[in-house]
Write a protein that holds these residues in place. Structure first.
Motif, PDB file in Angstrom:
ATOM      1  N   ALA A 157       0.631  -1.613  -0.024  1.00  0.00           N
ATOM      2  CA  ALA A 157       0.266   0.217  -0.393  1.00  0.00           C
ATOM      3  C   ALA A 157       0.868   1.083  -0.037  1.00  0.00           C
ATOM      4  CB  ALA A 157      -0.838  -0.044   1.314  1.00  0.00           C
ATOM      5  N   ALA A 158       2.036   0.965   0.743  1.00  0.00           N
ATOM      6  CA  ALA A 158       3.170   2.226   0.653  1.00  0.00           C
ATOM      7  C   ALA A 158       3.429   2.629  -0.472  1.00  0.00           C
ATOM      8  CB  ALA A 158       4.100   2.448   2.158  1.00  0.00           C
ATOM      9  N   VAL A 159       3.617   2.053  -0.897  1.00  0.00           N
ATOM     10  CA  VAL A 159       4.724   1.833  -2.499  1.00  0.00           C
ATOM     11  C   VAL A 159       3.032   2.279  -3.645  1.00  0.00           C
ATOM     12  CG1 VAL A 159       5.869   0.760  -3.946  1.00  0.00           C
ATOM     13  CG2 VAL A 159       6.104   0.310  -2.454  1.00  0.00           C
ATOM     14  N   GLU A 160       2.732   1.436  -3.215  1.00  0.00           N
ATOM     15  CA  GLU A 160       1.488   2.042  -4.517  1.00  0.00           C
ATOM     16  C   GLU A 160       1.635   3.263  -4.171  1.00  0.00           C
ATOM     17  OE1 GLU A 160      -1.121  -1.144  -5.724  1.00  0.00           O
ATOM     18  OE2 GLU A 160      -2.343  -0.292  -4.684  1.00  0.00           O
ATOM     19  N   GLU A 161       1.125   4.530  -2.917  1.00  0.00           N
ATOM     20  CA  GLU A 161       0.682   5.898  -3.040  1.00  0.00           C
ATOM     21  C   GLU A 161       2.358   6.213  -3.127  1.00  0.00           C
ATOM     22  OE1 GLU A 161      -1.161   6.470   1.051  1.00  0.00           O
ATOM     23  OE2 GLU A 161      -1.256   8.832   0.021  1.00  0.00           O
ATOM     24  N   ALA A 162       2.892   6.026  -2.442  1.00  0.00           N
ATOM     25  CA  ALA A 162       3.963   6.470  -2.878  1.00  0.00           C
ATOM     26  C   ALA A 162       4.536   6.764  -4.308  1.00  0.00           C
ATOM     27  CB  ALA A 162       5.621   6.076  -2.565  1.00  0.00           C
ATOM     28  N   ALA A 163       4.581   5.808  -5.025  1.00  0.00           N
ATOM     29  CA  ALA A 163       4.900   5.854  -6.514  1.00  0.00           C
ATOM     30  C   ALA A 163       3.942   6.607  -7.203  1.00  0.00           C
ATOM     31  CB  ALA A 163       5.266   4.845  -7.264  1.00  0.00           C
ATOM     32  N   SER A 164       1.927   7.030  -6.772  1.00  0.00           N
ATOM     33  CA  SER A 164       1.460   7.295  -7.489  1.00  0.00           C
ATOM     34  C   SER A 164       0.980   8.866  -6.493  1.00  0.00           C
ATOM     35  CB  SER A 164       0.180   6.765  -7.554  1.00  0.00           C
ATOM     36  OG  SER A 164      -0.095   6.603  -6.252  1.00  0.00           O
ATOM     37  N   THR A 165       1.678   9.485  -5.368  1.00  0.00           N
ATOM     38  CA  THR A 165       1.309  10.830  -5.222  1.00  0.00           C
ATOM     39  C   THR A 165       3.435  11.577  -6.210  1.00  0.00           C
ATOM     40  OG1 THR A 165       0.647   9.537  -3.635  1.00  0.00           O
ATOM     41  CG2 THR A 165       1.440  11.946  -3.376  1.00  0.00           C
ATOM     42  N   ARG A 166       2.211  12.804  -6.014  1.00  0.00           N
ATOM     43  CA  ARG A 166       4.063  13.479  -5.941  1.00  0.00           C
ATOM     44  C   ARG A 166       5.296  13.793  -5.022  1.00  0.00           C
ATOM     45  NH1 ARG A 166       3.676  19.953  -5.870  1.00  0.00           N
ATOM     46  NH2 ARG A 166       5.747  20.852  -6.973  1.00  0.00           N
ATOM     47  N   GLY A 167       6.219  13.104  -5.842  1.00  0.00           N
ATOM     48  CA  GLY A 167       7.464  12.811  -4.828  1.00  0.00           C
ATOM     49  C   GLY A 167       8.810  13.669  -4.621  1.00  0.00           C
ATOM     50  N   PRO A 168       9.565  13.858  -3.959  1.00  0.00           N
ATOM     51  CA  PRO A 168      10.172  12.420  -3.181  1.00  0.00           C
ATOM     52  C   PRO A 168      10.023  12.614  -2.058  1.00  0.00           C
ATOM     53  CG  PRO A 168      11.687  14.630  -3.128  1.00  0.00           C
ATOM     54  CD  PRO A 168      10.531  14.981  -3.360  1.00  0.00           C
ATOM     55  N   ASN A 169       9.339  11.025  -2.008  1.00  0.00           N
ATOM     56  CA  ASN A 169       8.406  10.025  -0.863  1.00  0.00           C
ATOM     57  C   ASN A 169       9.586   8.993  -0.573  1.00  0.00           C
ATOM     58  OD1 ASN A 169       6.052  11.612  -1.868  1.00  0.00           O
ATOM     59  ND2 ASN A 169       5.916   9.750  -2.820  1.00  0.00           N
ATOM     60  N   LEU A 170       9.670   8.320   0.612  1.00  0.00           N
ATOM     61  CA  LEU A 170      10.273   7.668   1.256  1.00  0.00           C
ATOM     62  C   LEU A 170       9.541   6.994   1.491  1.00  0.00           C
ATOM     63  CD1 LEU A 170      13.736   7.641   3.101  1.00  0.00           C
ATOM     64  CD2 LEU A 170      11.888   6.694   4.363  1.00  0.00           C
TER      65      LEU A 170
END
Ligand SMILES: Cc1ncc(C[n+]2csc(CCOP(=O)(O)OP(=O)(O)O)c2C)c(N)n1
Length: 203
Positions: A157-170
Motif C-alpha cells: 500500500a505504501a509503495v503504491e501510494e508513494a509511486a502515485s503521489t508527487r514526491g520525493p517519497n520514502l
C-alpha cells in the motif's frame, strides 16, 4: 512539514525477509519504472527475482544508489518514475543524499530503505538503524511523504501510494536478517546492465 505515516507494529521475529520485501516492491510496480538496487544482496536478490532492462544494480558503490537514482531522474526527459531500493547501512553511509534529494525535489522519485539493522551482505555486522527514524529524517530534509511499514500488505500500500503521489517519497520497511546460502549474482556485467538500462531509459 509532512508527518510520516505508519509505525513498526510487529515483533522483529515476524518481520518479512528482504527477498520478500523486494518482491513486493517489484510486483507493485510496472516495468516502466526505473528500479535501482543498492550494493550487496539487495541488487543480487532483485536480479534473482528476474532481470529486466529497467533494473540497475549498483555494484561496489555502497551508499550511492539514491544519488544515482536522483541523477537518473534529473536526466530523464519523460515521465519515468525512479524507485531506489536502498539498504539501512548504505543509506546511513550516505545520509547526506537525503538532504540533496529533498532539496532537488524529484517529483517521481521513491526511496525505499530495506532495513534489517545490519550489513547482512558482508557478514551481518550491526548498523545503528534501530535508533534511526528514516521517515522523520526524510521529511525533515524535504521529502514530501514518508511511511514506516513492517508487513507485506502495508509495504504494498505504501509503495503504491508513494509511486502515485508527487514526491520525493520514502518508504522505510523493516525486514529480518536472512538470505539464501546459494544466492546468485547478475549474469551480465555491470557495463552490460548499464548499457541495457540506458537504452531502455532513452526509449
Ligand atoms: C564504501 C564501501 N564500503 C563497504 C563496502 C562493502 N559492502 C558491500 S555491501 C555492504 C553491506 C550493505 O549493508 P546494507 O546497506 O545494510 O544492506 P544489507 O547487506 O543488509 O542488505 C558492505 C559493507 C562497499 N561495497 N563499499
Amino acid at each position: 512539514m509532512t508527518i510520516p505515516r505508519g509505525s513498526f507494529e510487529r515483533d522483529p521475529a515476524e518481520w518479512m525477509t528482504r527477498l520478500e520485501a523486494i518482491g513486493v516492491v517489484r510486483d507493485t510496480l510496472d516495468d516502466e519504472v526505473a528500479l535501482i538496487g543498492t550494493t550487496g544482496k539487495i541488487g543480487r536478490e532483485l536480479f534473482t527475482l528476474g532481470h529486466r532492462p529497467n533494473q540497475l544494480y549498483v555494484v561496489g558503490s555502497m551508499g550511492c544508489a539514491s544519488a544515482i537514482g536522483l541523477g537518473i531522474h534529473l536526466g530523464g526527459r519523460g515521465s519515468r518514475k525512479v524507485v531506489v531500493l536502498d539498504g539501512d547501512g548504505a543509506a546511513l553511509m550516505k545520509m547526506g543524499s537525503l538532504a540533496t534529494i529533498g532539496q532537488q525535489a524529484p517529483e517521481r522519485f521513491v526511496h525505499v530503505i530495506i532495513d534489517n539493522e545490519a550489513h547482512e551482505s558482508t557478514g551481518g555486522q550491526a548498523t545503528v538503524s534501530a535508533g534511526v527514524d528514516f521517515a522523520t529524517v526524510a521529511v525533515a530534509c524535504g521529502y514530501r511523504n514518508a511511511w514506516r511499514v513492517d508487513a507485506p500488505e502495508a509495504l504494498r500500500a505504501a509503495v503504491e501510494e508513494a509511486a502515485s503521489t508527487r514526491g520525493p517519497n520514502l518508504v522505510h520497511v523493516k525486514v529480518s536478517i536472512s538470505s539464501s546460502a546459494d544466492l546468485g549474482r547478475p549474469g551480465l556485467t555491470p557495463v552490460e546492465v548499464k548499457d541495457q538500462f540506458m537504452r531502455w531509459f532513452a526509449d
